[in-house]
Structure formats: C-alpha cells, structure tokens
Design a protein around this motif. Structure first.
Motif, mmCIF file in Angstrom:
data_model
loop_
_atom_site.group_PDB
_atom_site.id
_atom_site.type_symbol
_atom_site.label_atom_id
_atom_site.label_comp_id
_atom_site.label_asym_id
_atom_site.label_seq_id
_atom_site.Cartn_x
_atom_site.Cartn_y
_atom_site.Cartn_z
ATOM 1 N N THR A 23 0.832 -1.209 0.000
ATOM 2 C CA THR A 23 0.000 0.000 0.000
ATOM 3 C C THR A 23 0.861 1.251 0.000
ATOM 4 N N LEU A 24 1.938 1.249 0.781
ATOM 5 C CA LEU A 24 2.824 2.415 0.813
ATOM 6 C C LEU A 24 3.468 2.655 -0.556
ATOM 7 N N ILE A 25 3.864 1.580 -1.247
ATOM 8 C CA ILE A 25 4.438 1.718 -2.585
ATOM 9 C C ILE A 25 3.389 2.261 -3.553
ATOM 10 N N CYS A 26 2.149 1.786 -3.435
ATOM 11 C CA CYS A 26 1.064 2.297 -4.287
ATOM 12 C C CYS A 26 0.861 3.795 -4.068
ATOM 13 N N VAL A 360 -4.936 4.390 7.871
ATOM 14 C CA VAL A 360 -5.149 3.011 7.415
ATOM 15 C C VAL A 360 -3.897 2.169 7.695
ATOM 16 N N LEU A 361 -2.730 2.704 7.360
ATOM 17 C CA LEU A 361 -1.481 1.986 7.609
ATOM 18 C C LEU A 361 -1.245 1.786 9.104
ATOM 19 N N ALA A 362 -1.584 2.794 9.900
ATOM 20 C CA ALA A 362 -1.400 2.673 11.347
ATOM 21 C C ALA A 362 -2.326 1.612 11.939
ATOM 22 N N LEU A 363 -3.570 1.578 11.475
ATOM 23 C CA LEU A 363 -4.542 0.635 12.025
ATOM 24 C C LEU A 363 -4.257 -0.803 11.608
ATOM 25 N N THR A 364 -3.697 -0.994 10.418
ATOM 26 C CA THR A 364 -3.479 -2.358 9.921
ATOM 27 C C THR A 364 -2.058 -2.854 10.168
ATOM 28 N N ARG A 365 -1.257 -2.084 10.925
ATOM 29 C CA ARG A 365 0.109 -2.515 11.202
ATOM 30 C C ARG A 365 0.129 -3.784 12.049
ATOM 31 N N ASN A 366 1.124 -4.620 11.821
ATOM 32 C CA ASN A 366 1.363 -5.754 12.721
ATOM 33 C C ASN A 366 1.943 -5.210 14.022
ATOM 34 N N ARG A 367 1.396 -5.686 15.148
ATOM 35 C CA ARG A 367 1.815 -5.144 16.445
ATOM 36 C C ARG A 367 2.294 -6.259 17.355
#
Length: 390
Positions: A23-26, A360-367
């Motif tokens: 997603t970040l690359i997109c 979106v990236l923060a919420l879907t991060r692996n934690r």
C-alpha cells in the motif's frame, strides 16, 4: 534494505517491517503520477488566469511532499494515537467548517473555503477521515461498555456534519460521508433492513437536493440530457481521451488538455488519458483498486472491531472519492467537483487523503504490544487484535 532487516531493532526498522509496504508503494506511485500530470496540465491553466506558469507546479510539489510526510508520521501512530488525533482533528475541522459559513470564500454559490496566505483551505475535506475513525470507536464501544450510548452520539455527530455540509452546500462531500457511515453501521451489525432504509433516505435526500439546489439540478440535467446546458468541460475531457487512444500522444504532447479549464484539478484524469493513453489510465485505476481491495482483504482476519470498522470506513471514502472523480471525468456519472487522490491539484485534498492512508497503515500494522508514537499500549490487554509479524 539490509539496515531494516529483522536483526535491526531501531524504530524505523520496526515500522518498515510492521506496515503494509505494498500500500505504501502504491501511494508513492500515485504521488509520482501527481507530479508528472501536474507538469503536463497546470502551465496552460496558470497562463490562462494570468499567473506564473510554474505556480501550480511549485505549490503541488510542496503539497505532495507534505502529504508524504503526513502518511509516514501518521502510520507510526498507536491505536490510542489514532483515536486522539481523530478527536482533536474532528473538533478543529468541525469548527473550521462552521467558520466557512460566516467568513468563507464563496465560489460558484458555495462557501467551502477559508482564505489563508498563499492558499485556501477546505475544512470539510478533513471531516472525512476523522469522522470515520470517531464513529468506528463510538459504534464499537458497546462491546466494552454495555450501556455506552455510542450509536446515539454517532448519529448526533452525523446530524451536525449533515447540517454544516448542507448549509455550504456540499452535496458531494455529504454523499461520501453518508455512504461511509452507512457502511460502518452495516459492518457494526445493523440489519440490512435498516441499512436499506438509510440508502432510501439518501435517495430521498438527493431528490430533495435536486429540487432545492440549482447547481445540483443543472448537473443532473446536463448528464441526462446532452442538449441541455453547457457541456464544454466534459466534452473536452472526452475529446482528450479520444485523442490519446491506447498509448497516448506522449509526455507534453497533449493539445486538448490546454483547453480544459480544470485540467489540473477535477479533470486531471483526462490529461492522463491524452498524454499516456488508456493503458496508463487502467494502471492508475489498478493502483487505486489495489489499495482498496488489499486493505479490505486484510480486514477479513482482523478480530478487533474498532480496527475493522474504522479501516473499512477510511478505505471506503478513499475509494469512493477516486471513483467519483474518474467516473465523472468519463461521463459515467454527473460531474462533481471532487479531486483524484494524490493526483489532482489541491492542498486540502492532498493532506486529507494523506491522513486517511496514514491512519489506514497505522490501524493495519502488525503489532507486538508496543507502538511507535503516542502510547505504548495499542489496545486493551485482552484484545485479540495483537498480531505477530509475519
């Protein structure tokens, strides 16, 4: 990327391993197209209004650089940080949106902008991401606090947003926020009957807007009846697509684009069609689809209801905005002044979309129990949302 390997325990390495890199690359690809298409589309527009040829280019370079920083910084937030940012941002955006009704700039009969040095700001753009996160938290709190009136508060906040956007008026923005809210209500467990009733209410509200607001009636009638009203922009946009064909005329070789008044903003997709052709347009659509579909697929395995509802709301608004822009440019739906995320000119839009994707990236991060910014606790200890990085 050796310095970001698994043996590297720095915050940057942890962040890189935890986020959705595709997603970040997109996002980077879309920002790249934003630069390229602004170089192609904006000089003629700037000359037409008597400004420097490089005015829009210089501003958009600054906007997109700031947007990239916002994406990266926001993606490092903890769940607590995302919620805190949403509450503070929503309060500020709501106050600024109210201010537009009093001191806003009136353009084409609507008061949506506040004048600032070097630029104007559209506060309602920031309502979209913050509202999606707040309503998600309110709706999902009933699983933690049985008697918490989250639904009532969420409906009350939606009513305030509805009133402000109707007063500007900004029917397009209101439609996007309403669609996001209905999607979140459905994901939270609302019955299909009630969701259908909400959709029926949207249709009734649209009919009411058609009857009350002249600019809405004009756009719908021009869409339904090609012989009615001014079709200059949409006809020119369709000519640009036809002129580009399959492979396009090449960078800087477009000619029809110079005749489009909003080539740098709402009709930038037509510039892509003329200079780079249908294949690149399909590629851009594919990039947007990748972000939306990939994010939704990741949510299939998400056990934390707040993350699922908030992320679905954010990515729904993002995808819907892209669809409305490209669909209206191709004359598939009535025209609506809505930007193409990361590609169209506009500071408010770029920063709002950056906040959306960053969250979106923060919420879907692996934690693994500790987050990078604003708190070491990502969710309650008993939450099943804690994940182990793959």
């Amino acid at each position: 990327m050796s310095n970001l390997s698994r043996i590297n325990t720095s915050n940057a390495a942890k962040w890189w391993r935890s986020i959705d890199r595709v997603t970040l690359i997109c996002v980077g690809i879309l920002i790249g197209f934003g630069y390229i298409l602004m170089l192609a589309a904006s000089p003629a527009v700037a000359v037409r209004i008597g400004a420097s040829r490089d005015m829009f280019i210089f501003k958009q370079v600054c906007f997109l650089l700031l947007a990239l920083v916002i994406v990266i910084v926001t993606s490092r937030l903890s769940l607590r940080g995302v919620r805190l940012t949403a509450w503070i941002g929503f309060a500020l955006a709501l106050g600024a949106t109210f201010l537009t009704l009093v001191h806003g700039i009136e353009i084409k009969g609507a008061r949506r902008w506040i004048a600032l040095p070097m630029m104007s700001v559209q506060p309602s753009e920031f309502l979209k991401p913050f509202f999606a996160v707040i309503t998600a938290w309110l709706l999902t709190q009933r699983s933690v606090k049985t008697h918490f009136p989250g639904m009532i508060i969420a409906l009350g906040l939606f009513g305030i947003v509805l009133f402000l956007l109707k007063s500007q008026p900004d029917i397009g923005m209101l439609s996007v926020i309403t669609t996001v809210f209905l999607a979140q209500l459905f994901l939270d467990g609302m019955s299909l009957f009630l969701v259908g009733a909400g959709v029926a209410s949207m249709v009734a509200a649209f009919v009411g807007a058609y009857m009350v607001f002249p600019h809405v009636r004009s756009r719908v009638e021009r869409f339904l009846h090609p012989a009615v009203g001014d079709h200059y922009q949409i006809d020119t946009a369709l000519r640009a697509f036809g002129n580009g064909g399959l492979l396009g005329r090449g960078p800087g070789e477009g000619r029809v684009k110079d005749l489009l008044p909003d080539a740098h903003a709402d009709f930038v997709f037509a510039v892509a069609g003329e200079e780079f052709g249908m294949l690149i347009c399909l590629f851009i659509i594919g990039v947007f689809a990748t972000i939306v579909i990939r994010t939704l697929l990741r949510l299939l395995h998400e056990k934390d209801p707040f993350i699922a509802v908030a992320t679905a709301g954010l990515v729904t608004g993002f995808g819907l905005q892209a669809f409305v822009n490209m669909g209206s440019t191709l004359h598939l739906i009535p025209t609506k002044g809505m930007t193409l995320p990361f590609i169209s000119y506009g500071g408010s839009s770029a920063m709002s979309v950056a906040l959306t994707i960053g969250m979106v990236l923060a919420l879907t991060r692996n934690r693994v129990g500790d987050d990078l910014l604003f708190g070491s606790v990502s969710s309650p200890p008993s939450s099943p949302s804690q994940k182990v990085p793959s």
